[in-house]
Design a protein around this motif. Structure first.
Motif, PDB file in Angstrom:
ATOM      1  N   ASN A   1       0.781  -1.227   0.000  1.00  0.00           N
ATOM      2  CA  ASN A   1       0.000   0.000   0.000  1.00  0.00           C
ATOM      3  C   ASN A   1       0.819   1.286   0.000  1.00  0.00           C
ATOM      4  N   TYR A   2       2.122   1.180   0.184  1.00  0.00           N
ATOM      5  CA  TYR A   2       2.968   2.375   0.211  1.00  0.00           C
ATOM      6  C   TYR A   2       4.214   2.141  -0.636  1.00  0.00           C
ATOM      7  N   ARG A   3       4.838   3.223  -1.030  1.00  0.00           N
ATOM      8  CA  ARG A   3       6.009   3.121  -1.906  1.00  0.00           C
ATOM      9  C   ARG A   3       7.267   2.906  -1.060  1.00  0.00           C
ATOM     10  N   ALA A   4       7.350   1.733  -0.483  1.00  0.00           N
ATOM     11  CA  ALA A   4       8.494   1.368   0.357  1.00  0.00           C
ATOM     12  C   ALA A   4       9.474   0.519  -0.437  1.00  0.00           C
ATOM     13  N   VAL A   5      10.752   0.770  -0.226  1.00  0.00           N
ATOM     14  CA  VAL A   5      11.790  -0.033  -0.864  1.00  0.00           C
ATOM     15  C   VAL A   5      11.605  -1.484  -0.441  1.00  0.00           C
ATOM     16  N   GLU A   6      11.594  -2.400  -1.393  1.00  0.00           N
ATOM     17  CA  GLU A   6      11.360  -3.809  -1.069  1.00  0.00           C
ATOM     18  C   GLU A   6      12.638  -4.571  -0.743  1.00  0.00           C
ATOM     19  N   ARG A   7      13.784  -4.017  -1.071  1.00  0.00           N
ATOM     20  CA  ARG A   7      15.047  -4.708  -0.810  1.00  0.00           C
ATOM     21  C   ARG A   7      15.447  -4.604   0.661  1.00  0.00           C
ATOM     22  N   ARG A   8      16.252  -5.536   1.110  1.00  0.00           N
ATOM     23  CA  ARG A   8      16.782  -5.529   2.468  1.00  0.00           C
ATOM     24  C   ARG A   8      17.465  -4.207   2.785  1.00  0.00           C
ATOM     25  N   GLU A   9      18.166  -3.638   1.803  1.00  0.00           N
ATOM     26  CA  GLU A   9      18.923  -2.403   2.019  1.00  0.00           C
ATOM     27  C   GLU A   9      18.032  -1.210   2.365  1.00  0.00           C
ATOM     28  N   GLY A  10      16.739  -1.351   2.173  1.00  0.00           N
ATOM     29  CA  GLY A  10      15.836  -0.244   2.456  1.00  0.00           C
ATOM     30  C   GLY A  10      14.935  -0.465   3.647  1.00  0.00           C
ATOM     31  N   ARG A  11      15.317  -1.389   4.554  1.00  0.00           N
ATOM     32  CA  ARG A  11      14.434  -1.711   5.672  1.00  0.00           C
ATOM     33  C   ARG A  11      15.236  -1.903   6.952  1.00  0.00           C
ATOM     34  N   ALA A  12      14.811  -1.247   8.047  1.00  0.00           N
ATOM     35  CA  ALA A  12      15.463  -1.378   9.352  1.00  0.00           C
ATOM     36  C   ALA A  12      14.399  -1.584  10.420  1.00  0.00           C
TER      37      ALA A  12
END
Length: 213
Positions: free
Chosen positions: A132-143
């Motif tokens: 539902n949101y434009r969130a980076v799907e790669r590991r590098e974009g998630r904390a």
């Protein structure tokens, strides 16, 4: 302190310069989680400019903040002013509700309700945000990080799913929880479940600081 934490988050994601004269958007979202069999809530902070035409195709890194025991998804926003910090960094911040679950999949439960809280975070919650949101799907974009019980949850969830998070943090995490449970199991005892409350106490706590159903 909180300022150093947000500076750390900015370094992780390589945040751009502060957005001036703009406001972050805070939304409260409800969705049904198959893992816990109930409707859940989370607060999400969208960075300034998220809804502008210029950002239509832009993806943003995401930080998941887990609350402590006896609290709920409003805690980070209410007590630490997270939206004001997020003004400086171009990222999405997600603050989910999880009751007093410890963010783990329960082996046993006193009722027939589902309590797969780790699955709720890594599958249902993150899946809902990504859809539902434009969130980076790669590991590098998630904390992921959290406070007290949330710090314990962030460490356990993050280390069990290293391919999902580029950074795992903990603020005053109750990390003795797992050690104490393991000690009880080695002694042939049942690992203690999250603390339960009488119906009267539950009603009072919901009035003072509403938790999930």
């Amino acid at each position: 302190g909180p300022t150093m934490f947000w500076l750390f988050a900015a370094l992780i994601f390589g945040a751009a310069a502060p957005a001036v004269a703009q406001r972050a958007t805070v939304e409260t979202v409800q969705f049904y989680s198959d893992s816990v069999g109930r409707t859940m809530k989370y607060n999400i902070i969208l960075p300034p400019g998220y809804d502008t035409e210029e950002a239509t195709n832009r993806l943003y890194p995401t930080l998941y903040l887990l609350h402590g025991g006896g609290s709920n998804f409003q805690a980070w926003r209410r007590f630490l002013g997270v939206p004001s910090y997020s003004l400086d960094y171009e990222m999405i911040v997600v603050m989910p509700d999880a009751g007093n679950s410890l963010y783990v999949n329960w082996a046993q439960t006193d009722d027939d309700r589902l309590n797969a809280w780790e699955d709720y975070i890594v599958t249902d919650l993150i899946g809902h945000v990504q859809t539902n949101y434009r969130a980076v799907e790669r590991r590098e974009g998630r904390a992921i990080t959290g406070f007290s019980m949330g710090g314990y949850g962030a460490i356990t969830v993050g280390l069990r799913h290293p391919k999902m998070f580029v950074s795992v943090g903990s603020q005053s995490g109750s990390l003795e929880t797992a050690r104490n449970a393991a000690r009880r199991l080695r002694q042939g005892k049942v690992a203690r479940a999250p603390r339960s409350y009488s119906p009267e106490m539950q009603a009072r706590r919901r009035l003072e600081n509403p938790l999930i159903g």
